[in-house]
Design an enzyme around this catalytic site. Sequence first.
Site, mmCIF file in Angstrom:
data_model
loop_
_atom_site.group_PDB
_atom_site.id
_atom_site.type_symbol
_atom_site.label_atom_id
_atom_site.label_comp_id
_atom_site.label_asym_id
_atom_site.label_seq_id
_atom_site.Cartn_x
_atom_site.Cartn_y
_atom_site.Cartn_z
ATOM 1 N N LYS A 52 0.846 -1.210 0.000
ATOM 2 C CA LYS A 52 0.000 0.000 0.000
ATOM 3 C C LYS A 52 0.870 1.245 0.000
ATOM 4 C CE LYS A 52 -3.833 -2.370 2.242
ATOM 5 N NZ LYS A 52 -4.458 -2.805 3.497
ATOM 6 N N GLN A 96 -5.072 -2.015 9.869
ATOM 7 C CA GLN A 96 -4.849 -3.283 9.170
ATOM 8 C C GLN A 96 -5.326 -4.441 10.047
ATOM 9 O OE1 GLN A 96 -3.744 -3.418 5.981
ATOM 10 N NE2 GLN A 96 -3.829 -5.631 5.902
ATOM 11 N N ASP A 119 -11.821 1.984 4.511
ATOM 12 C CA ASP A 119 -12.054 0.549 4.328
ATOM 13 C C ASP A 119 -13.537 0.228 4.136
ATOM 14 O OD1 ASP A 119 -9.915 -1.256 4.305
ATOM 15 O OD2 ASP A 119 -9.583 -1.052 6.460
HETATM 16 N N1 GUN Z 1 -6.685 -7.337 6.011
HETATM 17 C C1 GUN Z 1 -6.923 -8.024 4.869
HETATM 18 N N2 GUN Z 1 -7.600 -7.265 3.986
HETATM 19 C C2 GUN Z 1 -7.796 -6.070 4.579
HETATM 20 C C3 GUN Z 1 -8.437 -4.866 4.172
HETATM 21 O O1 GUN Z 1 -8.979 -4.729 3.077
HETATM 22 N N3 GUN Z 1 -8.413 -3.855 5.087
HETATM 23 C C4 GUN Z 1 -7.855 -3.976 6.315
HETATM 24 N N4 GUN Z 1 -7.905 -2.937 7.145
HETATM 25 N N5 GUN Z 1 -7.261 -5.078 6.730
HETATM 26 C C5 GUN Z 1 -7.234 -6.120 5.863
#
Ligand code: GUN
Length: 280
Positions: A52, A96, A119
Amino acid sequence: MMKQLNGKEVANTLDQEMMQRVSELKAKGIIPGLSVILVGDSGASSVYVRNKQKRAEKLGINFDLIHFESDVSQDTLLNKIEELNNDNTVDGFIVQLPLPDHINEDKVIKAIDSKKDVDGFSPENVGNLWIGQPNTLPATAAGILMMLDFYNIEIEGKNAVVIGRSNIVGKPVSAMLLERNATVTMTHSRTKNLPEVTSQADILIVAIGKAKFVKSNFVKEGAVVVDVGMDRDEEGKLCGDVDYDDVSSKTSYISPVPGGVGPMTITALMDQVITLAERR
Ligand code: GUN
């Protein structure tokens, strides 16, 4: 003829459009900002977060990594969330997942201001999605739809079957397909006669988290198959939830792992961050 849904290529193409949007914002003195809270250092999460960060930097988005040790207290985490909720330079932030067991994930998600919840996991944003008035969208689900659209795959009126009912992927992608007028069937680990159900699918989305779970008897001839899995096979090699070698020749389109949904998830996240900055 089977074609690959090449998420990496789609992401590279869409990056160009997003860079343009970022430079238009910068001309107005706005720099989009994304913060990511990472707790601990468990393998996969660190890799996702690093990816990211790389993409944000490529697009000119300010990226701030807030890294806590795995034994951080829930209160410290909630205080940081409150701080980000009130910080005008942060357009959106994510925590996350998964979080360590001593932290209540629901409580954390509910603490995030829904306007900054990039998210799309907050109860308000989940509700917004299901009433057809989306604010922010969960990135993996949004990335899947972006990829289907890129390849001009028709959704309206199609039988879409989703395997897996997680809040992160299965439920939101089902809502989004429904919103686009697909006939959606949600299946999961307790569904009876699963191959019988999934072999009705024109579009099959697989997000169950089991390596090479979907075999050719799950798939209708000519189906579009999207593999959300990130698993390891018996030899420790990265693979998806779909047994690609067994299934691919039956499909019209199939997404590989890696290089399918993964890059699109990040694309969708960045798209949401830029959208929030455009709303400033
Ligand atoms: N862990 C796996 N996929 C995601 C996601 O799309 N967002 C977040 N915050 N954690 C994740």
